[in-house]
Design a protein around this motif. Structure first.
Motif, PDB file in Angstrom:
ATOM      1  N   GLU A  46       0.810  -1.231   0.127  1.00 33.93           N
ATOM      2  CA  GLU A  46       0.033   0.099  -0.039  1.00 33.93           C
ATOM      3  C   GLU A  46       1.084   1.187  -0.085  1.00 33.93           C
ATOM      4  O   GLU A  46       2.141   1.112   0.437  1.00 33.93           O
ATOM      5  CB  GLU A  46      -0.839   0.305   1.160  1.00 33.93           C
ATOM      6  N   GLY A  75     -11.173  -0.173  -2.399  1.00 35.68           N
ATOM      7  CA  GLY A  75      -9.818  -0.346  -2.935  1.00 35.68           C
ATOM      8  C   GLY A  75      -9.504  -1.812  -2.520  1.00 35.68           C
ATOM      9  O   GLY A  75     -10.262  -2.509  -1.829  1.00 35.68           O
ATOM     10  N   ARG A  76      -8.197  -2.116  -2.770  1.00 37.57           N
ATOM     11  CA  ARG A  76      -7.651  -3.387  -2.410  1.00 37.57           C
ATOM     12  C   ARG A  76      -7.513  -3.311  -0.815  1.00 37.57           C
ATOM     13  O   ARG A  76      -7.172  -2.265  -0.436  1.00 37.57           O
ATOM     14  CB  ARG A  76      -6.022  -3.278  -2.852  1.00 37.57           C
ATOM     15  N   SER A  77      -8.053  -4.410  -0.240  1.00 35.68           N
ATOM     16  CA  SER A  77      -7.785  -4.701   1.044  1.00 35.68           C
ATOM     17  C   SER A  77      -6.633  -4.381   1.825  1.00 35.68           C
ATOM     18  O   SER A  77      -5.396  -4.820   0.985  1.00 35.68           O
ATOM     19  CB  SER A  77      -8.478  -6.131   1.484  1.00 35.68           C
ATOM     20  N   ASN A 119     -11.693  -2.537   5.957  1.00 36.79           N
ATOM     21  CA  ASN A 119     -11.962  -3.158   4.724  1.00 36.79           C
ATOM     22  C   ASN A 119     -13.527  -3.348   4.347  1.00 36.79           C
ATOM     23  O   ASN A 119     -13.630  -3.499   3.247  1.00 36.79           O
ATOM     24  CB  ASN A 119     -11.241  -4.604   4.921  1.00 36.79           C
ATOM     25  N   THR A 160      -3.964  -5.042   4.845  1.00 33.72           N
ATOM     26  CA  THR A 160      -3.600  -6.403   5.605  1.00 33.72           C
ATOM     27  C   THR A 160      -3.541  -5.855   7.020  1.00 33.72           C
ATOM     28  O   THR A 160      -3.537  -4.633   7.651  1.00 33.72           O
ATOM     29  CB  THR A 160      -2.300  -6.621   5.330  1.00 33.72           C
TER      30      THR A 160
END
Length: 144
Positions: free
Chosen positions: A2, A46-48, A41, A50
């Motif tokens: 990210e 967008g992309r999760s 999330n 971590t």
């Protein structure tokens, strides 16, 4: 990986972590990485992120990118600039916005909007005229 603000100082990151933790607690959530990961999330398109990434946010090791800050702020019910930079910065933004939105400045705002709507060659001419007037005014003020 990210996008995170790597140029922020360690103090800025630590201060952000304190504000994030306080905002989570104030919103009724425990300031735990698992909670942050799940809640973030579920709201972020967008992309999760971590567990490790949100852990770094809470430990003051990194600051999320602006799009993620926006989601955090909306979820936690705080202003994004207050979350990122602190309440003093948010207050300054509100003050500046208030000045700009003040009806006494309506004509200036309308003038700026009209200027920005002009084609580039015309904006250049208007800018040169304004700069000439400003230069003359400065020289008159300094007694030249």
């Amino acid at each position: 990986m990210e996008a995170e603000f790597s140029f922020a100082s360690m103090n800025e990151k630590a201060e952000f972590a304190k504000r994030l933790s306080a905002a989570m607690l104030a919103a009724g959530y425990p300031d735990r990485p698992a909670v942050l990961e799940r809640e973030f999330n579920s709201r972020y398109w967008g992309r999760s992120v971590t567990f490790q990434a949100v852990s770094r946010w809470l430990r003051g090791q990194s600051i999320p990118a602006q799009d993620k800050l926006q989601v955090l702020a909306e979820w936690l019910g705080v202003e994004p600039q207050a979350l990122r930079f602190g309440e003093q910065a948010a207050k300054q933004v509100r003050e500046h916005r208030g000045l700009w939105e003040d009806s006494a400045h309506y004509q200036e705002r309308a003038t700026f909007e009209a200027y920005l709507a002009l084609p580039l060659p015309q904006r250049k001419i208007v800018r040169e005229v304004i700069m000439t007037f400003a230069k003359v005014a400065r020289s008159e003020d300094s007694g030249d």
